[in-house]
Design a protein around this motif. Structure first.
Motif, short mmCIF file in Angstrom:
data_model
loop_
_atom_site.label_atom_id
_atom_site.label_comp_id
_atom_site.label_asym_id
_atom_site.label_seq_id
_atom_site.Cartn_x
_atom_site.Cartn_y
_atom_site.Cartn_z
N THR A 161 0.84 -1.19 0.00
CA THR A 161 0.00 0.00 0.00
C THR A 161 0.88 1.25 0.00
O THR A 161 2.12 1.16 0.02
CB THR A 161 -0.92 0.00 1.22
N TYR A 162 0.22 2.40 -0.02
CA TYR A 162 0.98 3.66 -0.04
C TYR A 162 1.80 3.85 1.22
O TYR A 162 2.78 4.61 1.23
CB TYR A 162 0.03 4.84 -0.24
N PHE A 182 8.42 9.29 -3.58
CA PHE A 182 7.09 9.88 -3.51
C PHE A 182 6.47 10.03 -4.91
O PHE A 182 5.28 9.78 -5.10
CB PHE A 182 7.14 11.24 -2.81
N GLU A 183 7.27 10.45 -5.85
CA GLU A 183 6.76 10.61 -7.21
C GLU A 183 6.35 9.26 -7.81
O GLU A 183 5.34 9.16 -8.50
CB GLU A 183 7.81 11.29 -8.09
N ALA A 184 7.13 8.24 -7.52
CA ALA A 184 6.78 6.91 -8.02
C ALA A 184 5.48 6.43 -7.40
O ALA A 184 4.64 5.81 -8.07
CB ALA A 184 7.92 5.93 -7.74
N GLY A 185 5.33 6.71 -6.12
CA GLY A 185 4.09 6.30 -5.46
C GLY A 185 2.89 7.09 -5.92
O GLY A 185 1.75 6.57 -5.90
N LEU A 186 3.11 8.34 -6.35
CA LEU A 186 2.00 9.17 -6.79
C LEU A 186 1.32 8.59 -8.03
O LEU A 186 0.11 8.78 -8.23
CB LEU A 186 2.50 10.59 -7.07
N LYS A 187 2.05 7.88 -8.82
CA LYS A 187 1.47 7.28 -10.02
C LYS A 187 0.46 6.18 -9.66
O LYS A 187 -0.47 5.94 -10.41
CB LYS A 187 2.57 6.71 -10.90
N ARG A 188 0.69 5.54 -8.50
CA ARG A 188 -0.19 4.46 -8.07
C ARG A 188 -1.27 4.91 -7.09
O ARG A 188 -2.36 4.34 -7.04
CB ARG A 188 0.62 3.33 -7.41
N PHE A 189 -0.97 5.95 -6.32
CA PHE A 189 -1.85 6.30 -5.20
C PHE A 189 -2.34 7.75 -5.28
O PHE A 189 -2.50 8.40 -4.25
CB PHE A 189 -1.14 6.06 -3.87
N MET A 190 -2.57 8.23 -6.51
CA MET A 190 -3.12 9.57 -6.66
C MET A 190 -4.53 9.66 -6.06
O MET A 190 -4.98 10.74 -5.66
CB MET A 190 -3.15 9.95 -8.14
N HIS A 191 -5.22 8.54 -5.97
CA HIS A 191 -6.58 8.53 -5.44
C HIS A 191 -6.61 8.46 -3.91
O HIS A 191 -7.69 8.42 -3.32
CB HIS A 191 -7.33 7.33 -6.00
N GLU A 192 -5.45 8.42 -3.25
CA GLU A 192 -5.40 8.32 -1.79
C GLU A 192 -5.12 9.70 -1.20
O GLU A 192 -3.99 10.20 -1.28
CB GLU A 192 -4.30 7.35 -1.36
N PRO A 193 -6.12 10.35 -0.58
CA PRO A 193 -5.88 11.67 0.02
C PRO A 193 -4.78 11.66 1.08
O PRO A 193 -4.01 12.61 1.21
CB PRO A 193 -7.24 12.04 0.63
N SER A 194 -4.70 10.57 1.84
CA SER A 194 -3.68 10.49 2.90
C SER A 194 -2.27 10.51 2.31
O SER A 194 -1.36 11.11 2.89
CB SER A 194 -3.88 9.23 3.73
N TYR A 195 -2.10 9.85 1.17
CA TYR A 195 -0.78 9.87 0.53
C TYR A 195 -0.44 11.27 0.03
O TYR A 195 0.71 11.73 0.16
CB TYR A 195 -0.76 8.88 -0.63
N ILE A 196 -1.42 11.98 -0.51
CA ILE A 196 -1.19 13.35 -0.98
C ILE A 196 -0.74 14.23 0.18
O ILE A 196 0.20 15.03 0.05
CB ILE A 196 -2.48 13.92 -1.61
N LEU A 197 -1.39 14.07 1.32
CA LEU A 197 -1.05 14.90 2.48
C LEU A 197 0.36 14.58 2.99
O LEU A 197 1.10 15.48 3.40
CB LEU A 197 -2.08 14.69 3.59
N GLU A 198 0.72 13.29 2.99
CA GLU A 198 2.07 12.92 3.43
C GLU A 198 3.12 13.49 2.47
O GLU A 198 4.17 13.98 2.90
CB GLU A 198 2.19 11.40 3.51
N SER A 230 -7.67 18.02 -9.07
CA SER A 230 -8.24 17.82 -10.41
C SER A 230 -8.65 16.37 -10.65
O SER A 230 -9.45 16.09 -11.54
CB SER A 230 -7.23 18.24 -11.48
N SER A 231 -8.12 15.45 -9.84
CA SER A 231 -8.42 14.03 -10.05
C SER A 231 -9.33 13.45 -8.98
O SER A 231 -9.98 12.43 -9.21
CB SER A 231 -7.12 13.22 -10.10
N LEU A 232 -9.40 14.08 -7.81
CA LEU A 232 -10.21 13.54 -6.72
C LEU A 232 -11.63 14.09 -6.80
O LEU A 232 -11.84 15.26 -7.13
CB LEU A 232 -9.61 13.91 -5.37
#
Length: 736
Positions: A370-371, A395-411, A434-436
């Motif tokens: 998970t993220y 973080f950038e690599a994870g953003l490709k998979r977890f853009m839909h996770e608000p918690s990951y964006i905040l971290e 723009s995606s959420l």
């Protein structure tokens, strides 16, 4: 099979009772099934071994004892063991007697500290006394063995300690009275101390259910009470109340833990406390053994595995600790995100950066990754390796998979804030928003506004707040009201940490007003009563006009009954005390000549209270919303009760009547109090009270007015008369 079905205590008792009446060949599978579920149930082990002893199956008995004795420190089970040993060695002569003595020593070494071990000590001393001797040396050796057994028994807090002391006295006196005096005086204080500790120990032991089966905790009150009882017992033993040497005290504590685990076998906190107690006592090897036993009892407990791995790592056993972590990982498909994170941290501590990085590259391919794994490894690289660039890449690599996770964006935003990279933070928020969908972007917008308040200027702050309102208004049901500015926005912009630009009272007021504004604008459909509009609706029309466009739902008064706490359901008939009577329908309540029960009820109330009751709104649900009711009441124009003057009350002209006249007394003769001395303080207090009341404005409530009349009338009966009007405000005095 669920846990509840597996650990069904009632079913286990039925199986055990059934096994008693089965042949041994048929009973064995039943016992094995029971003991696989309840491996510390000493009563089932005892029943199992006695079934084999009944058919003289000695080999099976020995095998069963080897499986259960050391894990079940239960006196009845151990006494069954000693009976078997004595039976086997009964005909072996001196060799058999020596084996029996060793068995007694073995048993007392394990369960001799039990509070119920008194009979075992008595049986042991009786066995030693029965040993034959051939010469004086053997007799002396036997007496010495008996004396040592008694001296150990009388300093052990057991139920039979007083009986053991009497036996010891008799034994010493039978050997030598001269020697007995010195020995008894030496051991008397030790015995007294043990007896005092026994009395305290018994209080804790009596709270424990010694027949309870070990089942996983389910939160029942009985289980919690037993857990508390064992915790108290352990705390008592750890306090060393008998003030014995450390080795003996530790042995007694360990024995109590072992007994506790017979009943709280599925409680990981007990296992952990036991292991940590050993570790703090300096016996790390014993703590390791406890953890190993714990993991056999609770193989799915991640908490115990992490604690075990931590202990192994702390003493330098890296490979042993690594095996524990690998057991947590299991198959790649069953590994959790947490186990990946903790193993990466372990590898970083023990094998270095490259080992951790290599495992992360493999872990990111896991289906259970998970993220959290990306965040943990990125922060590890940033904080421990001081490699901000690599952390940013993670973080950038994870953003490709977890853009839909608000918690990951905040971290990710927090990480960029540490780098003071405001440009990329804005870009991150814009990409995420723009995606959420709006309903999942609430926290993102909140963090975005906080970011602008720190990094942006006033125009950017206001712009982001307006965008936030527009986005969230589409997701909520407030509509255009959510777009309006309020003081809450100002407070949000100009507060810092726990510093606020307003008082707590102002904050409460604004919060309340905001809630009211959201709820008072909601239009509630008003159903039309089946029997027309009631008089309550007419009197309450003012509320609707003063509440903007709010439509209040009123109750169907035809269903109302006169409340009486003595009323019985189902009784009907004429209105009598204790009988509930239904009110007439709405259409008859306003008709000429028809009985208007509601008006009759309202007439019994003071006018102000009657108006208040008539204006009370009806709301859906069993209980009203207090805030909504108060909001309606505050906007209602409740008429005040007119002030009653002397003319309006038609008081007689001339001297103002006393309060006793107003209260209903037709004659009044001022008399001197015969007990003036006794009532001096009371009269003084009455004078102070009357002065205080008359100095206040005239009450406007009829209820308060009647209460004042009664109070003044009561005071006049004691011999004190008021010479001023009760309502004129003049000062009053008492007759001399």
């Amino acid at each position: 099979m669920t846990t509840t079905d597996k650990y069904n205590v009632e079913a286990a008792e039925l199986l055990a009772n059934e096994a008693l009446h089965l042949p041994i060949s048929e009973a064995v599978p039943v016992y094995e099934q029971l003991l696989a579920t309840f491996p510390t149930a000493a009563k089932y082990w005892k029943q199992y071994v006695e079934a084999h002893m009944a058919v003289n199956n000695d080999d099976a008995v020995k095998h069963i004892f080897s499986r259960c004795l050391l894990n079940c420190l239960h006196i009845p089970l151990w006494r069954c063991y000693i009976r078997f040993i004595r039976k086997v060695n009964d005909k072996k002569g001196i060799e058999g007697q020596e084996e029996t003595r060793k068995a007694f020593d073995f048993m007392l070494n394990y369960v001799g500290a039990d509070i119920a071990s008194g009979p075992v000590w008595m049986e042991y001393t009786a066995f030693l006394k029965s040993l034959p001797t051939q010469n004086l040396a053997e007799e002396t050796q036997r007496m010495t063995s008996v004396r040592k057994a008694y001296q150990k028994a009388i300093i052990t807090p057991t139920h039979h300690i007083e009986q053991l002391w009497r036996e010891y006295e008799n034994f010493e006196n039978s050997v030598s009275r001269a020697l007995a005096k010195g020995l008894l005086s030496e051991y008397q204080p030790k015995y007294n101390s043990a007896r005092a500790v026994y009395r305290e120990r018994k209080k804790f032991a009596d709270e424990i259910d010694w027949n309870m089966l070990a089942v996983p905790p389910s939160g029942t009150s009985k289980e919690e009470m037993q857990w508390i009882a064992w915790k108290r017992f352990l705390a008592f033993e750890k306090g060393n109340p008998q003030r014995i040497d450390s080795a003996s005290a530790n042995k007694r504590i360990a024995f109590t833990y072992e007994q506790c685990l017979m009943y709280l076998y599925h409680y990981p906190d007990i296992w952990y406390d036991y292991a940590m107690w050993h570790a703090k006592s300096g016996s790390v090897d014993s703590a390791i053994k406890i953890f190993q036993r714990a993991l056999k009892a609770l193989p799915d407990s991640e908490m115990l595995k992490y604690a075990y791995a931590e202990l192994e790592e702390s003493r330098g056993s890296i490979q042993a600790s690594k095996k524990v972590y690998e057991s947590l990982l299991g198959d790649d498909g069953n590994a959790t995100a947490l186990s990946h994170i903790q193993f990466i941290r372990f590898l970083r501590r023990t094998e270095g950066v490259e080992a951790a990085r290599k495992y992360f590259m493999d872990a990111r391919k896991s289906p259970n990754c998970t993220y959290h794994v990306y965040v943990a490894y990125a922060m590890m690289a940033f904080c421990l390796d001081k490699d901000a660039k690599f952390a940013h890449n993670v973080f950038e690599a994870g953003l490709k998979r977890f853009m839909h996770e608000p918690s990951y964006i905040l971290e990710y935003a927090d990480f960029l804030s540490r780098l003071n990279d405001d440009r990329n933070i804005r870009a991150l928020f814009e990409r995420a928003l723009s995606s959420l969908p709006p309903e999942e972007s609430v926290e993102i917008w909140k963090r975005f506004t906080q970011f602008e308040q720190t990094y942006g200027d006033l125009s950017s702050i206001l712009k982001v707040e307006q965008r936030r309102k527009e986005a969230l208004s589409r997701a909520g049901d407030e509509g255009e009201s959510a777009l309006n500015s309020s003081l809450q926005d100002v407070i949000s912009r100009y507060s810092f940490m726990d510093l606020w630009p307003c008082s707590s009272k102002d904050m409460d007021h604004l919060t309340r007003q905001e809630w009211l504004s959201k709820n008072i604008t909601k239009k509630i459909e008003k159903p039309t009563p089946a029997n027309g509009v009631s008089s309550v609706d007419k009197r309450s029309s003012a509320v609707s006009t003063t509440s903007n466009s709010v439509k209040v739902v009123y109750p169907d008064t035809s269903k109302m009954v006169v409340y009486d706490p003595r009323q019985k359901i189902g009784l009907t008939g004429p209105l009598q005390p204790g009988v509930a009577v239904a009110l007439p329908p709405n259409d008859t309540m306003g008709a000429a000549g028809a009985p208007n029960v509601l008006k009759d009820i309202l007439k019994t109330l003071p006018p102000a209270l009657a108006t208040f009751v008539a204006n009370l709104p009806a709301v859906e649900g069993p209980s009203p919303d207090v805030d909504f009711v108060l909001a309606i009441c505050l906007q209602s124009n409740i008429p005040l009760m007119p002030v009653r003057t002397a003319n309006s009350t038609k008081l007689q002209t001339g001297p103002a009547p006393s309060t006793s006249d107003l209260s209903g007394s037709s004659k009044f003769k001022p008399t001197r109090d015969r007990h003036a001395g006794k009532r001096k303080d009371v009269d003084k207090q009455d004078d102070e009270d009357s002065t205080t009341v008359q100095s206040q404005p005239l009450p406007r409530d009829a209820f308060k007015l009647r209460q004042l009349r009664k109070a003044r009338g009561a005071s006049s009966q004691t011999g004190s008369a008021s010479y001023g009007s009760a309502f004129s405000g003049e000062m009053s005095g008492s007759t001399g």
